[in-house]
Design a protein around this motif. Structure first.
Motif, short mmCIF file in Angstrom:
data_model
loop_
_atom_site.label_atom_id
_atom_site.label_comp_id
_atom_site.label_asym_id
_atom_site.label_seq_id
_atom_site.Cartn_x
_atom_site.Cartn_y
_atom_site.Cartn_z
N LYS A 106 0.86 -1.17 0.00
CA LYS A 106 0.00 0.00 0.00
C LYS A 106 0.90 1.22 0.00
O LYS A 106 2.03 1.17 0.49
CB LYS A 106 -0.92 0.00 1.22
CG LYS A 106 -1.95 -1.11 1.22
CD LYS A 106 -2.80 -1.10 2.49
CE LYS A 106 -3.69 0.12 2.56
NZ LYS A 106 -4.61 0.08 3.73
N CYS A 141 -4.44 -5.32 -0.41
CA CYS A 141 -3.73 -4.18 -0.98
C CYS A 141 -3.99 -4.01 -2.48
O CYS A 141 -3.44 -3.08 -3.09
CB CYS A 141 -2.23 -4.31 -0.74
SG CYS A 141 -1.74 -4.13 0.98
N LYS A 142 -4.79 -4.87 -3.06
CA LYS A 142 -5.06 -4.77 -4.50
C LYS A 142 -5.60 -3.39 -4.90
O LYS A 142 -5.12 -2.80 -5.88
CB LYS A 142 -6.04 -5.87 -4.92
CG LYS A 142 -6.42 -5.83 -6.39
CD LYS A 142 -7.47 -6.89 -6.70
CE LYS A 142 -8.03 -6.75 -8.11
NZ LYS A 142 -9.13 -7.71 -8.38
N PRO A 143 -6.59 -2.81 -4.19
CA PRO A 143 -7.07 -1.48 -4.59
C PRO A 143 -5.98 -0.41 -4.57
O PRO A 143 -6.00 0.50 -5.41
CB PRO A 143 -8.17 -1.18 -3.57
CG PRO A 143 -8.63 -2.52 -3.10
CD PRO A 143 -7.40 -3.37 -3.09
N GLU A 186 -4.06 -0.74 -7.77
CA GLU A 186 -4.84 -0.22 -8.89
C GLU A 186 -4.87 1.31 -8.87
O GLU A 186 -4.80 1.96 -9.93
CB GLU A 186 -6.26 -0.79 -8.83
CG GLU A 186 -6.30 -2.30 -9.08
CD GLU A 186 -7.67 -2.91 -8.82
OE1 GLU A 186 -8.00 -3.91 -9.48
OE2 GLU A 186 -8.40 -2.39 -7.94
N GLN A 187 -4.94 1.88 -7.67
CA GLN A 187 -4.89 3.35 -7.55
C GLN A 187 -3.55 3.89 -8.04
O GLN A 187 -3.51 4.86 -8.80
CB GLN A 187 -5.12 3.77 -6.10
CG GLN A 187 -5.03 5.27 -5.89
CD GLN A 187 -4.99 5.67 -4.42
OE1 GLN A 187 -4.58 4.87 -3.56
NE2 GLN A 187 -5.42 6.89 -4.12
#
Length: 234
Positions: A143, A190-192, A195-196
């Motif tokens: 992140k 932590c995938k989002p 992607e961010q």
């Protein structure tokens, strides 16, 4: 594999720092440990063993360094301003002491940086703050927004160590000459965040790869699968 233990005094941090180095020669890659991890973490979890071939054939030389997370982001006993200042000192240690020594030792102008989980934050934060020193960046399950560690405190030191804030406004041309891989997995919390970050880089036209593994979550088996694939890109 050749393993070399090193310990030296950091003038910026005012303390001894420790490191394990793997390999005799090859392209240098600095590995940042996970949250509050130590320099021997990647050895203990079998991460180094997963890339034995790259080390033994002289493709890469790995530098497993220590963190100071217990005195910065995870130091809940300290004022947030002190926590982020300690992160500033860690960045100066990397930029002024550690990385120049590695550059001289390996005769490379730009090194590689990598890390899993919070180590991925450290790798990306350093790479984007100092792209003149970094040619390859591999983050795994990371992140990139550190504001939650600081309980609402915000100053310039937070801004310049929070990639989701400073990268959109960064015009350093060296950012466009870096090999960047953002690794995550289908069930990684932590995938989002990845992607961010991919969106931020995409809007700036910065070349990067968002690698979403279709299995696994936020754990070592995923990262040990990723790292050999990423090193093969060097």
């Amino acid at each position: 594999m050749q393993e070399d233990y090193r310990k030296w005094y950091s003038h910026h941090l005012g303390r001894d720092m420790e490191m394990l180095v793997y390999g005799n020669w090859g392209y240098p890659v600095v590995l940042f440990p996970t949250s509050m991890g130590r320099f021997y973490e990647y050895k203990n979890f079998g991460f180094i063993e997963s890339v034995r071939w790259f080390v033994e054939t002289g493709k890469v030389k790995l530098y497993c360094i220590d963190s100071i997370d217990r005195d910065s982001f995870y130091a809940r006993h300290l004022h947030p301003g002190t926590r982020i200042w300690n992160q500033v000192l860690y960045d100066r240690f990397l930029h002024d002491e550690l990385v120049p020594g590695i550059q001289r030792e390996c005769n490379e102008r730009k090194i590689g940086v990598a890390g899993a989980s919070f180590g991925g934050y450290h790798a990306l934060n350093f790479a984007f703050r100092h792209p003149e020193q970094v040619g390859n960046l591999f983050s795994m399950g990371a992140k990139f927004d550190i504001r939650s560690f600081l309980h609402g405190y915000y100053d310039d030191n937070v801004y310049y160590n929070n990639p989701v804030d400073f990268v959109p406004n960064d015009g350093n041309p060296e950012l466009y000459h870096m090999n960047i891989v953002l690794g995550t997995s289908a069930y990684d919390f932590c995938k989002p965040a990845n992607e961010q970050m991919a969106g931020i880089l995409g809007r700036k036209g910065i070349r990067h790869q968002l690698d979403i593994v279709p299995w696994g979550d936020h754990d070592w088996p995923v990262w040990k699968d990723m790292f050999p694939r990423y090193l093969s890109q060097i």
